[in-house]
Enzyme design. Structure first.
Site, short mmCIF file in Angstrom:
data_model
loop_
_atom_site.label_atom_id
_atom_site.label_comp_id
_atom_site.label_asym_id
_atom_site.label_seq_id
_atom_site.Cartn_x
_atom_site.Cartn_y
_atom_site.Cartn_z
N GLU A 1 43.06 30.19 49.81
CA GLU A 1 41.83 30.95 50.00
C GLU A 1 41.54 31.78 48.76
OE1 GLU A 1 40.68 33.55 53.75
OE2 GLU A 1 41.69 34.80 52.27
N TYR B 1 33.07 33.07 48.82
CA TYR B 1 34.29 32.81 49.59
C TYR B 1 34.56 31.31 49.60
CZ TYR B 1 37.53 32.26 53.45
OH TYR B 1 38.63 31.91 54.20
#
Ligand code: GDP
Ligand code: MN
Length: 377
Positions: free
Chosen positions: A185, A101
């Site tokens: 993201e 992530y």
């Protein structure tokens, strides 16, 4: 404004971040054709501006173009957390070895950007942060310095990401800068079994204040809204929010509109919307506002609650009267005017004597009347 995954993917690709080959499709037929071009086996992904598509059944592997067509047909039209799927993205599948992530987000409180990174990607990062906070690295980034080679290495080390992610970390920062983004993201950023680093899913939030120079995704306000009525209202510059009740609400000033919603609810009815006409209650604004509210099939009565200040009540009344020339009123309209020039405003409406318009002088009384009318239909 949030971008769709396929738009984020495009920006990543332009910024030199490796992404799988992909195409979008609006129909099952197009999905089949796209799958043929992509080599047959594809991942079919719902394009909606919300996360957790995987869990909701919006991300599916299809073995061949025929399966892609069937899968796309199933996903198109699907509702994911209130978002209807109108487009799917077909992507070449990759063999994942590890999921990470990575995001950069504006930290308003700290006045900096924040890198958030974790070697436990693929799942909901909030969940990882809640259960294993030590697995999520948070590193402040001075906006003027950005993500240098050293900073990227620091982020990778803090989150136990492989060193091969460093160029991606740098390129991702450049995407944020170039696109005036408040958030970029990648989840998951993956290492494939052949050792490549690839961005498999992306989210980009463009700062609305920068839309004038980020015209690529439409400077049009409508792009921000999923609800078609909200989009129509936004296009007219109205501050409109669709709610699920039956009493349409128009007021001047957010505070007054919010208390009007409460009073309507207090009368046992449910507001159908929030519409703040703000300071400029021109005939055009009134007509636009009434048009939006009346095209909501749930609406059974409309309450106009205005407290005249800088915008005097007679100006609002003039606006309503003129709006009645261009709008065919199909539902009863209850008007309460108070404050600056209220008496003159009431006289204007009395004179117009429209059969579907009635005036009540108190806010409570007007809300009660609108609630009764909504219940009577
Ligand atoms: P999200 O659920 O909305 O975040 O959608 P994602 O695009 O992140 O997909 C959810 C999950 O599907 C990912 O974390 C992956 O595990 C899996 N996935 C997505 N694309 C691929 C792919 O190309 N190959 C494989 N094996 N899995 C994938
Ligand atoms: Mn994801």
């Amino acid at each position: 404004m949030d971008l769709f995954e396929h738009q984020a993917r495009e920006l990543f690709a332009e910024g030199g971040i490796p992404v799988p080959d992909a195409e979008t499709a609006d129909t099952a037929r197009q999905a089949r054709e796209a799958a043929e071009r992509l080599g047959g086996r594809v991942v079919v992904k719902a394009q909606v501006k919300t996360g957790g598509r995987g869990k909701a059944g919006g991300v599916k592997l299809a073995a061949d173009p025929a399966a892609a067509e069937v899968t796309a047909r199933r996903i198109l039209g699907m509702d994911i957390k209130g978002h209807t799927v109108r487009t799917v993205m077909l992507a070449q599948p990759v063999d994942i070895e590890a999921e990470f992530y990575v995001s950069y987000v504006l930290d308003r409180a700290a006045g900096t950007f924040l890198a958030i990174a974790s070697a436990e990607g693929g799942m909901d990062i909030e969940e990882v942060a809640a259960t294993r906070p030590e697995a999520v690295a948070r590193i402040p980034i001075a906006p003027a310095e950005g993500v240098t080679e050293a900073k990227a290495a620091e982020i990778a080390a803090a989150a136990s990401l492989p060193a091969a992610t460093v160029p991606v970390l740098r390129a991702l920062w450049q995407v944020l800068v170039r696109e005036d983004a408040l958030l970029v993201e990648v989840n998951p950023l993956v290492r494939t079994v052949s050792g490549d680093i690839l961005a498999l899913d992306g989210k980009v939030t463009v700062d609305d204040n920068a839309r004038y120079r980020q015209a690529r995704w439409g400077t049009d306000e409508t792009a921000r809204h999923d609800d078609p009525l909200e989009a129509a209202a936004a296009a007219k510059g109205l501050n409109y929010v669709k709610l699920d009740g039956t009493v349409g609400v128009i007021g001047n000033g957010a505070g007054l509109v919010m208390s009007t919603l409460d009073v309507v609810a207090g009368c046992g009815a449910r507001p159908a919307n929030f519409l703040d006409i703000g300071g400029g209650a021109s005939a055009q604004v009134m007509a636009d506002g009434l048009n939006v509210i009346l095209s909501d099939p749930e609406v059974r009565s409309v309450l106009v609650n205005v407290f005249g200040g800088i915008t005097a009540c007679d100006a609002v009344a003039d606006g309503i009267v003129q709006a009645l020339d261009s709008v065919t009123l199909t539902k009863p309209l209850v008007v309460r005017l108070d404050g600056n020039n209220a008496a003159r405003g009431r006289a204007v409406l009395d004179e117009r004597a429209h059969p579907l318009v009635q005036q009540v002088t108190t806010m409570d009384g007007a809300a009660r009347r609108a609630a009764e009318l909504a219940a009577a239909v």
